[in-house]
Motif scaffolding. Structure first.
Motif, PDB file in Angstrom:
ATOM      1  N   LEU A  75       0.827  -1.207   0.000  1.00 10.13           N
ATOM      2  CA  LEU A  75       0.000   0.000   0.000  1.00 10.13           C
ATOM      3  C   LEU A  75       0.857   1.251   0.000  1.00 10.13           C
ATOM      4  O   LEU A  75       1.882   1.317   0.694  1.00 10.13           O
ATOM      5  N   GLN A  76       0.409   2.238  -0.756  1.00 11.99           N
ATOM      6  CA  GLN A  76       0.986   3.583  -0.692  1.00 11.99           C
ATOM      7  C   GLN A  76      -0.037   4.498  -0.023  1.00 11.99           C
ATOM      8  O   GLN A  76      -1.172   4.629  -0.488  1.00 11.99           O
ATOM      9  N   ASN A  77       0.349   5.113   1.095  1.00  7.99           N
ATOM     10  CA  ASN A  77      -0.519   6.053   1.821  1.00  7.99           C
ATOM     11  C   ASN A  77      -1.883   5.453   2.154  1.00  7.99           C
ATOM     12  O   ASN A  77      -2.923   6.132   2.093  1.00  7.99           O
ATOM     13  N   LEU A 132      -6.128   1.601  -0.778  1.00  8.48           N
ATOM     14  CA  LEU A 132      -6.367   0.277  -1.345  1.00  8.48           C
ATOM     15  C   LEU A 132      -6.564   0.306  -2.851  1.00  8.48           C
ATOM     16  O   LEU A 132      -6.342  -0.690  -3.534  1.00  8.48           O
ATOM     17  N   LYS A 133      -7.004   1.421  -3.384  1.00  9.67           N
ATOM     18  CA  LYS A 133      -7.320   1.501  -4.809  1.00  9.67           C
ATOM     19  C   LYS A 133      -6.079   1.472  -5.692  1.00  9.67           C
ATOM     20  O   LYS A 133      -6.184   1.227  -6.894  1.00  9.67           O
ATOM     21  N   THR A 134      -4.905   1.727  -5.129  1.00  4.24           N
ATOM     22  CA  THR A 134      -3.660   1.667  -5.903  1.00  4.24           C
ATOM     23  C   THR A 134      -2.755   0.538  -5.418  1.00  4.24           C
ATOM     24  O   THR A 134      -1.575   0.493  -5.773  1.00  4.24           O
ATOM     25  N   ALA A 135      -3.271  -0.375  -4.615  1.00  3.55           N
ATOM     26  CA  ALA A 135      -2.452  -1.426  -4.006  1.00  3.55           C
ATOM     27  C   ALA A 135      -1.889  -2.391  -5.052  1.00  3.55           C
ATOM     28  O   ALA A 135      -2.491  -2.628  -6.105  1.00  3.55           O
ATOM     29  N   ILE A 136      -0.725  -2.962  -4.743  1.00  2.25           N
ATOM     30  CA  ILE A 136      -0.092  -4.000  -5.567  1.00  2.25           C
ATOM     31  C   ILE A 136      -0.300  -5.341  -4.856  1.00  2.25           C
ATOM     32  O   ILE A 136       0.038  -5.487  -3.682  1.00  2.25           O
ATOM     33  N   THR A 137      -0.855  -6.315  -5.578  1.00  3.31           N
ATOM     34  CA  THR A 137      -1.296  -7.555  -4.917  1.00  3.31           C
ATOM     35  C   THR A 137      -0.759  -8.835  -5.560  1.00  3.31           C
ATOM     36  O   THR A 137      -1.084  -9.918  -5.085  1.00  3.31           O
ATOM     37  N   ASN A 138       0.018  -8.740  -6.603  1.00  3.21           N
ATOM     38  CA  ASN A 138       0.333  -9.941  -7.393  1.00  3.21           C
ATOM     39  C   ASN A 138       1.792 -10.374  -7.295  1.00  3.21           C
ATOM     40  O   ASN A 138       2.316 -11.027  -8.203  1.00  3.21           O
ATOM     41  N   LEU A 139       2.497 -10.053  -6.218  1.00  3.50           N
ATOM     42  CA  LEU A 139       3.917 -10.361  -6.117  1.00  3.50           C
ATOM     43  C   LEU A 139       4.150 -11.737  -5.488  1.00  3.50           C
ATOM     44  O   LEU A 139       3.498 -12.109  -4.522  1.00  3.50           O
ATOM     45  N   GLN A 183      10.045  -2.719 -11.356  1.00  4.11           N
ATOM     46  CA  GLN A 183       8.806  -2.133 -11.881  1.00  4.11           C
ATOM     47  C   GLN A 183       7.556  -2.784 -11.300  1.00  4.11           C
ATOM     48  O   GLN A 183       6.538  -2.132 -11.089  1.00  4.11           O
ATOM     49  N   GLU A 184       7.624  -4.087 -11.040  1.00  8.03           N
ATOM     50  CA  GLU A 184       6.443  -4.787 -10.549  1.00  8.03           C
ATOM     51  C   GLU A 184       5.990  -4.280  -9.181  1.00  8.03           C
ATOM     52  O   GLU A 184       4.812  -4.393  -8.826  1.00  8.03           O
ATOM     53  N   SER A 185       6.902  -3.745  -8.386  1.00  3.01           N
ATOM     54  CA  SER A 185       6.549  -3.261  -7.053  1.00  3.01           C
ATOM     55  C   SER A 185       6.732  -1.744  -6.932  1.00  3.01           C
ATOM     56  O   SER A 185       6.949  -1.222  -5.844  1.00  3.01           O
ATOM     57  N   SER A 186       6.619  -1.037  -8.049  1.00  8.43           N
ATOM     58  CA  SER A 186       6.839   0.412  -8.033  1.00  8.43           C
ATOM     59  C   SER A 186       5.518   1.177  -8.090  1.00  8.43           C
ATOM     60  O   SER A 186       4.528   0.720  -8.652  1.00  8.43           O
ATOM     61  N   PHE A 187       5.520   2.342  -7.472  1.00  8.90           N
ATOM     62  CA  PHE A 187       4.388   3.261  -7.474  1.00  8.90           C
ATOM     63  C   PHE A 187       4.832   4.586  -8.093  1.00  8.90           C
ATOM     64  O   PHE A 187       5.983   4.997  -7.943  1.00  8.90           O
ATOM     65  N   TRP A 200      10.572  11.664  -7.521  1.00  7.36           N
ATOM     66  CA  TRP A 200      11.088  10.590  -6.680  1.00  7.36           C
ATOM     67  C   TRP A 200      11.320  11.053  -5.242  1.00  7.36           C
ATOM     68  O   TRP A 200      11.318  10.257  -4.308  1.00  7.36           O
ATOM     69  N   GLN A 201      11.475  12.369  -5.026  1.00  7.13           N
ATOM     70  CA  GLN A 201      11.739  12.886  -3.680  1.00  7.13           C
ATOM     71  C   GLN A 201      10.494  12.953  -2.801  1.00  7.13           C
ATOM     72  O   GLN A 201      10.592  13.179  -1.591  1.00  7.13           O
ATOM     73  N   THR A 202       9.302  12.749  -3.375  1.00 13.51           N
ATOM     74  CA  THR A 202       8.062  12.934  -2.632  1.00 13.51           C
ATOM     75  C   THR A 202       7.991  12.010  -1.412  1.00 13.51           C
ATOM     76  O   THR A 202       8.330  10.831  -1.494  1.00 13.51           O
ATOM     77  N   GLU A 203       7.527  12.558  -0.294  1.00 16.22           N
ATOM     78  CA  GLU A 203       7.389  11.773   0.928  1.00 16.22           C
ATOM     79  C   GLU A 203       6.083  10.999   0.899  1.00 16.22           C
ATOM     80  O   GLU A 203       4.991  11.575   0.792  1.00 16.22           O
ATOM     81  N   ASN A 204       6.181   9.660   0.971  1.00 16.86           N
ATOM     82  CA  ASN A 204       5.023   8.768   0.989  1.00 16.86           C
ATOM     83  C   ASN A 204       5.212   7.683   2.043  1.00 16.86           C
ATOM     84  O   ASN A 204       6.332   7.258   2.309  1.00 16.86           O
ATOM     85  N   ASP A 205       4.106   7.232   2.620  1.00 19.46           N
ATOM     86  CA  ASP A 205       4.121   6.090   3.532  1.00 19.46           C
ATOM     87  C   ASP A 205       3.845   4.809   2.757  1.00 19.46           C
ATOM     88  O   ASP A 205       2.994   4.782   1.863  1.00 19.46           O
ATOM     89  N   TYR A 206       4.529   3.725   3.139  1.00 19.62           N
ATOM     90  CA  TYR A 206       4.314   2.429   2.502  1.00 19.62           C
ATOM     91  C   TYR A 206       4.095   1.354   3.576  1.00 19.62           C
ATOM     92  O   TYR A 206       4.744   1.358   4.624  1.00 19.62           O
ATOM     93  N   THR A 207       3.164   0.456   3.289  1.00 22.87           N
ATOM     94  CA  THR A 207       2.832  -0.640   4.190  1.00 22.87           C
ATOM     95  C   THR A 207       2.783  -1.938   3.396  1.00 22.87           C
ATOM     96  O   THR A 207       2.224  -1.974   2.296  1.00 22.87           O
ATOM     97  N   VAL A 208       3.354  -2.997   3.952  1.00 24.05           N
ATOM     98  CA  VAL A 208       3.300  -4.331   3.349  1.00 24.05           C
ATOM     99  C   VAL A 208       2.600  -5.269   4.331  1.00 24.05           C
ATOM    100  O   VAL A 208       3.010  -5.386   5.491  1.00 24.05           O
ATOM    101  N   LEU A 209       1.542  -5.938   3.869  1.00 20.78           N
ATOM    102  CA  LEU A 209       0.841  -6.939   4.658  1.00 20.78           C
ATOM    103  C   LEU A 209       1.081  -8.324   4.057  1.00 20.78           C
ATOM    104  O   LEU A 209       1.098  -8.473   2.831  1.00 20.78           O
ATOM    105  N   VAL A 210       1.240  -9.327   4.913  1.00 26.38           N
ATOM    106  CA  VAL A 210       1.513 -10.697   4.479  1.00 26.38           C
ATOM    107  C   VAL A 210       0.343 -11.589   4.886  1.00 26.38           C
ATOM    108  O   VAL A 210       0.010 -11.685   6.077  1.00 26.38           O
ATOM    109  N   TYR A 211      -0.275 -12.238   3.904  1.00 25.00           N
ATOM    110  CA  TYR A 211      -1.401 -13.152   4.126  1.00 25.00           C
ATOM    111  C   TYR A 211      -0.920 -14.591   3.929  1.00 25.00           C
ATOM    112  O   TYR A 211      -0.106 -14.865   3.044  1.00 25.00           O
TER     113      TYR A 211
END
Length: 417
Positions: free
Chosen positions: A200-202, A205-212, A228-232, A381-392
Motif C-alpha cells: 500500500l501507498q498512503n 487500497l485503490k492503488t495497491a499491488i497484490t500480485n507479487l 517495476q512490478e513493485s513500483s508506485f 522521486w523525492q516525494t514523501e510517501n508512507d508504505y505498508t506491506v501486509l503478508v497473508y
C-alpha cells in the motif's frame, strides 16, 4: 448537458467500484466526514492487531437522529467472503444499533454525529486475523455505506525498503518497494501458492499491488526485490487547507463569505507537473477535524463550502479533472468533479467539508475509471510517501487467509541502490 456529465461520473464510479472495490458501498450525500481509525492511525483504512480498538465516526447532515446498525463480515485476501461462520471470528454479536450519537451545537448546518467503538458491550472483538468489512445499515435494512479494515497477528517479520527505480525511464518519477519476509521458526508451506502480499501507498487500497511472488529464499527469509512490478508513481506533496477558523482566512484560503453557510474560497492552483519539486510537510492525503475555539470539535465544527479553482491549459479530451484525497476514502464521484468555467478560464468545484485540516490533490480520470495522479501535480522521486506491506497466509487445511505480518517504511529514507 449536466445530466450527461453526471451519468458519465456515475458510470466511472460504478466501473471503478466493480473493478477494485467490489464490496464497498459509497456513502450517500447526507453522510459526511467518515473517520475510521485504529489505536493511533489517522486513516480510512485501519490496520490493527488482534485485541486493539477501532472507532468509526460519521455525521448525518439530515439531523433527524436516524437509527443506524452495523454488521461485521470476514473476507479472504481477494475480498471474497470467507468460509468462516460469524461465531468463528466474532466474540459477541453484531447487527446492533449504534447507540452513541450527539446533535450539533451552535452550527449553521444541523447534523447528528455518530460514534461506534469496539470492543463494546455487544461486540467484544474479532478473534481471527484477516480482512474485514464493516457495513452500516439504516432502520429499513438498507445498506448505507461500508468501510474495510485489517487485523494482524504478527507471526513473521517484514522488512521494507524504498528504492528509486532502476529503470532510467522512471528513475525520477517512481518509487519501488522492496521487502523480505522472515518466517523465523514458522514453516511456510508452498509460499508461491499459500502466501499473498499487499503493498500500500498512503493506505490507499485503490492503488495497491497484490500480485507479487517471492523471487528467492535466503535461509528463513523470502526475498522480494522487484523493480517495476513493485513500483508506485511517486506523486507530489499534497495541497492542503486549514478551515479551523470559519470567520478568518487561514492556510490556503483566499477569502470568506457568509450565506446560509460559510463559504471559503481557496487560492487558485496551477499545474505542478513541469515545475521543480518543492518539499513541504503534508499528512499524505489524510484529514483532521478541528474547530479553533471548540471544546468538542465533533459537534461544534461548522460545515463549510470549500471552493476549489485550478488553472490547467492542457487538452484533456473526454477525461475529467477531480479533487482526490482520503477525505472521502479516495473516491471519485460527482462531488469531486472539477467543472470548466469559461468566465474565469479555470476548472472549479464546490464541496462541503467539516472544519479542519485537509490534504488534497488533482487527478485526471479516464472514462474507464483509471486515475492519473501525476498528470496535474507531477511525479517526483523525492516525494514523501508512507508504505505498508501486509503478508497473508493460508496453511494446509485452513479455511481463511490470515494476516501474519506487517512492515512499514517511508520514502524519506529512499536509496539509489
Amino acid at each position: 448537458m449536466l445530466q450527461k456529465t453526471l451519468l458519465v461520473l456515475f458510470t466511472i464510479s460504478f466501473i471503478t467500484n466493480v473493478k477494485s472495490q467490489i464490496f464497498e458501498k459509497i456513502e450517500p450525500y447526507y453522510i459526511r466526514t467518515i473517520q475510521f481509525t485504529g489505536n493511533t492511525q489517522q486513516s480510512q483504512l485501519p490496520i490493527i492487531r488482534l485485541g486493539e480498538r477501532l472507532t468509526l465516526t460519521f455525521d448525518d447532515i439530515n439531523g433527524n437522529e436516524e437509527d443506524y446498525y452495523y454488521k461485521i463480515t470476514h473476507h479472504n485476501f481477494d475480498w471474497s467472503k470467507s468460509d468462516l461462520s460469524k461465531g468463528e471470528y466474532l466474540d459477541g454479536f453484531d447487527d446492533v444499533r449504534i447507540e452513541t450519537y450527539e446533535n450539533s451545537l451552535n452550527s449553521l448546518q444541523l447534523y447528528s454525529h455518530y460514534i461506534l467503538s469496539f470492543p463494546n458491550r455487544e461486540t467484544r472483538g474479532v478473534t481471527k486475523s484477516g480482512n474485514y468489512l464493516l457495513s452500516i445499515y439504516n432502520d429499513d435494512g438498507v445498506l448505507i455505506f461500508t468501510r474495510k479494515f485489517m487485523v494482524v497477528e504478527e507471526q513473521v517479520a517484514v522488512g521494507v525498503e524504498i528504492k528509486r527505480s532502476r529503470n532510467l525511464k522512471y528513475i525520477d518519477t517512481k518509487q519501488t518497494v522492496q521487502f523480505s519476509i522472515n518466517s523465523k521458526d514458522q514453516l511456510l508451506i508452498n509460499p508461491n501458492q499459500s502466501l499473498h502480499t499487499l503493498v500500500l501507498q498512503n493506505s490507499n487500497l485503490k492503488t495497491a499491488i497484490t500480485n507479487l511472488k517471492p523471487q528467492y529464499t535466503m535461509g528463513s527469509e523470502l526475498i522480494y526485490r522487484y523493480d517495476q512490478e513493485s513500483s508506485f508513481w511517486a506523486g507530489n506533496e499534497f495541497y492542503n487547507f486549514d478551515s479551523k477558523e470559519a470567520r478568518a482566512a487561514n492556510n490556503g484560503i483566499r477569502r470568506i463569505e457568509l450565506s446560509d453557510l460559510f463559504e471559503h474560497y481557496l487560492y487558485t492552483n496551477i499545474s505542478r507537473a513541469d515545475r521543480p519539486y518543492t518539499y513541504y510537510p503534508d499528512i499524505n492525503g489524510n484529514f483532521v477535524v478541528r474547530q479553533f475555539s471548540a471544546e468538542n470539535s465533533d459537534i461544534e465544527a461548522e460545515y463549510i463550502r470549500m471552493h476549489f479553482a485550478l488553472q490547467y491549459y492542457e487538452d484533456i479530451g473526454d477525461k475529467e479533472l477531480h479533487i482526490y484525497g482520503n477525505f472521502n476514502n479516495w473516491t471519485i464521484d460527482e462531488s469531486t468533479y472539477m467543472r470548466y468555467d469559461e468566465e474565469t478560464d479555470t476548472f472549479r468545484n464546490t464541496r462541503l467539508f467539516k472544519q479542519g485540516f485537509y490534504n488534497y490533490r488533482y487527478v485526471l480520470v479516464d472514462r474507464d475509471g483509471s486515475i492519473d495522479q501525476g498528470a496535474i501535480d507531477g511525479n517526483f522521486w523525492q516525494t514523501e510517501n508512507d508504505y505498508t506491506v501486509l503478508v497473508y497466509y493460508r496453511g494446509p487445511g485452513q479455511r481463511y487467509d490470515k494476516i501474519i505480518g506487517m512492515g512499514k517504511s517511508n520514502s524519506t529514507i529512499i536509496t539509489n541502490n
